[in-house]
Design a protein around this motif. Sequence first.
Motif, PDB file in Angstrom:
ATOM      1  N   SER A  94      -9.787 -10.848   1.155  1.00 13.06           N
ATOM      2  CA  SER A  94     -10.045 -10.779   0.016  1.00 13.06           C
ATOM      3  C   SER A  94      -9.257 -11.749  -0.660  1.00 13.06           C
ATOM      4  CB  SER A  94      -9.535  -9.578  -1.025  1.00 13.06           C
ATOM      5  OG  SER A  94      -9.657  -9.638  -2.273  1.00 13.06           O
ATOM      6  N   PRO A  95      -9.784 -12.628  -1.456  1.00 12.83           N
ATOM      7  CA  PRO A  95      -9.104 -13.854  -2.343  1.00 12.83           C
ATOM      8  C   PRO A  95      -8.164 -13.419  -3.455  1.00 12.83           C
ATOM      9  CG  PRO A  95     -11.348 -13.938  -3.054  1.00 12.83           C
ATOM     10  CD  PRO A  95     -11.143 -12.828  -2.022  1.00 12.83           C
ATOM     11  N   ASP A  96      -8.631 -12.122  -3.899  1.00 11.44           N
ATOM     12  CA  ASP A  96      -7.909 -11.749  -5.074  1.00 11.44           C
ATOM     13  C   ASP A  96      -7.434 -10.221  -5.066  1.00 11.44           C
ATOM     14  OD1 ASP A  96     -10.047 -10.203  -5.136  1.00 11.44           O
ATOM     15  OD2 ASP A  96     -11.086 -11.332  -6.736  1.00 11.44           O
ATOM     16  N   GLY A  97      -7.628  -9.476  -4.066  1.00 11.75           N
ATOM     17  CA  GLY A  97      -7.164  -8.172  -4.080  1.00 11.75           C
ATOM     18  C   GLY A  97      -8.110  -7.134  -4.664  1.00 11.75           C
ATOM     19  N   THR A  98      -9.183  -7.841  -4.929  1.00  7.48           N
ATOM     20  CA  THR A  98     -10.241  -6.917  -5.887  1.00  7.48           C
ATOM     21  C   THR A  98     -11.534  -6.885  -5.063  1.00  7.48           C
ATOM     22  OG1 THR A  98      -9.319  -7.589  -7.967  1.00  7.48           O
ATOM     23  CG2 THR A  98     -11.517  -6.582  -8.098  1.00  7.48           C
ATOM     24  N   PRO A 111      -4.085  -1.371 -11.049  1.00  9.98           N
ATOM     25  CA  PRO A 111      -4.709  -0.666  -9.891  1.00  9.98           C
ATOM     26  C   PRO A 111      -6.020  -1.269  -9.504  1.00  9.98           C
ATOM     27  CG  PRO A 111      -3.769   0.999 -11.738  1.00  9.98           C
ATOM     28  CD  PRO A 111      -3.830  -0.455 -12.188  1.00  9.98           C
ATOM     29  N   GLN A 112      -6.358  -1.329  -8.217  1.00  6.21           N
ATOM     30  CA  GLN A 112      -7.447  -1.891  -7.892  1.00  6.21           C
ATOM     31  C   GLN A 112      -8.074  -0.930  -6.830  1.00  6.21           C
ATOM     32  OE1 GLN A 112      -8.635  -4.527  -9.128  1.00  6.21           O
ATOM     33  NE2 GLN A 112      -6.937  -5.506  -9.920  1.00  6.21           N
ATOM     34  N   THR A 113      -9.434  -0.927  -6.602  1.00 11.32           N
ATOM     35  CA  THR A 113      -9.949  -0.075  -5.283  1.00 11.32           C
ATOM     36  C   THR A 113      -9.578  -0.778  -4.159  1.00 11.32           C
ATOM     37  OG1 THR A 113     -11.756   0.549  -6.963  1.00 11.32           O
ATOM     38  CG2 THR A 113     -11.769   0.819  -4.487  1.00 11.32           C
ATOM     39  N   ALA A 114      -8.860   0.039  -3.428  1.00 12.43           N
ATOM     40  CA  ALA A 114      -8.464  -0.632  -1.827  1.00 12.43           C
ATOM     41  C   ALA A 114      -9.705  -0.350  -1.134  1.00 12.43           C
ATOM     42  CB  ALA A 114      -7.436   0.227  -1.458  1.00 12.43           C
ATOM     43  N   THR A 156       0.829  -1.337  -0.142  1.00 16.54           N
ATOM     44  CA  THR A 156       0.053   0.040   0.065  1.00 16.54           C
ATOM     45  C   THR A 156       0.968   1.317  -0.035  1.00 16.54           C
ATOM     46  OG1 THR A 156      -0.207   0.264   2.252  1.00 16.54           O
ATOM     47  CG2 THR A 156      -1.742  -1.272   1.307  1.00 16.54           C
ATOM     48  N   SER A 157       0.421   2.268  -0.374  1.00 22.26           N
ATOM     49  CA  SER A 157       1.124   3.715  -0.491  1.00 22.26           C
ATOM     50  C   SER A 157       0.848   4.647   0.598  1.00 22.26           C
ATOM     51  CB  SER A 157       1.044   4.123  -1.935  1.00 22.26           C
ATOM     52  OG  SER A 157      -0.448   4.690  -2.177  1.00 22.26           O
ATOM     53  N   VAL A 204      -4.228  -0.012  -4.090  1.00 22.98           N
ATOM     54  CA  VAL A 204      -3.589  -1.285  -3.964  1.00 22.98           C
ATOM     55  C   VAL A 204      -3.580  -1.943  -5.490  1.00 22.98           C
ATOM     56  CG1 VAL A 204      -4.535  -3.823  -3.501  1.00 22.98           C
ATOM     57  CG2 VAL A 204      -5.091  -1.950  -1.994  1.00 22.98           C
ATOM     58  N   SER A 205      -2.650  -2.457  -5.703  1.00 25.07           N
ATOM     59  CA  SER A 205      -2.313  -3.123  -7.138  1.00 25.07           C
ATOM     60  C   SER A 205      -2.197  -4.693  -7.192  1.00 25.07           C
ATOM     61  CB  SER A 205      -1.153  -2.337  -7.826  1.00 25.07           C
ATOM     62  OG  SER A 205      -1.552  -0.883  -8.099  1.00 25.07           O
ATOM     63  N   THR A 206      -2.540  -5.130  -8.203  1.00 24.15           N
ATOM     64  CA  THR A 206      -2.130  -6.678  -8.096  1.00 24.15           C
ATOM     65  C   THR A 206      -1.594  -6.912  -9.281  1.00 24.15           C
ATOM     66  OG1 THR A 206      -4.412  -6.965  -9.126  1.00 24.15           O
ATOM     67  CG2 THR A 206      -4.361  -7.223  -6.924  1.00 24.15           C
ATOM     68  N   SER A 207      -0.739  -8.155  -9.115  1.00 27.04           N
ATOM     69  CA  SER A 207       0.173  -8.770 -10.123  1.00 27.04           C
ATOM     70  C   SER A 207       0.062 -10.125 -10.024  1.00 27.04           C
ATOM     71  CB  SER A 207       1.573  -8.141 -10.063  1.00 27.04           C
ATOM     72  OG  SER A 207       2.405  -8.612 -11.068  1.00 27.04           O
ATOM     73  N   SER A 208       0.064 -10.570 -11.280  1.00 22.42           N
ATOM     74  CA  SER A 208      -0.006 -12.294 -11.605  1.00 22.42           C
ATOM     75  C   SER A 208       1.495 -12.508 -11.687  1.00 22.42           C
ATOM     76  CB  SER A 208      -0.760 -12.925 -12.371  1.00 22.42           C
ATOM     77  OG  SER A 208      -0.439 -12.213 -13.775  1.00 22.42           O
ATOM     78  N   ASN A 209       2.513 -11.668 -12.188  1.00 21.69           N
ATOM     79  CA  ASN A 209       3.687 -11.907 -12.466  1.00 21.69           C
ATOM     80  C   ASN A 209       4.928 -11.028 -11.757  1.00 21.69           C
ATOM     81  OD1 ASN A 209       3.761  -9.516 -13.621  1.00 21.69           O
ATOM     82  ND2 ASN A 209       3.583 -10.681 -15.871  1.00 21.69           N
ATOM     83  N   GLY A 210       4.220 -10.121 -10.966  1.00 21.44           N
ATOM     84  CA  GLY A 210       5.309  -9.191 -10.287  1.00 21.44           C
ATOM     85  C   GLY A 210       6.121  -8.103 -11.201  1.00 21.44           C
TER      86      GLY A 210
END
Length: 89
Positions: A48-52, A18-21, A1-2, A7-13
């Motif tokens: 959250s299971p997915d950060g979304t 960007p997601q709604t936090a 978090t900033s 919040v941002s999610t990534s499947s590969n780093g």
Amino acid sequence: TSGNDEVSTSSNGTDWTPQTAPTFYNDLAYSPTLNLWVAVGASVAASSPDGTTWTSRTIPAGTYKCVVWSNALSAFIATGKKCAISTNG
């Protein structure tokens, strides 16, 4: 978090989306064991299971500044003026 409810999610780093936090949260932690994110704040928690998609959770009253996943305890540990432990988020 900033610190700005981001919040941002990534499947590969490398590539981030960007997601709604969840609002009013101080910290996030991820459990690879449970495949679950947990956010904590002032008498609030969410998972959250997915950060979304976030679900509000019950946490003992108190201001939680930090949450971590402990492999040794198989639990999330939230700390601040109080401590709380959850094995399932």
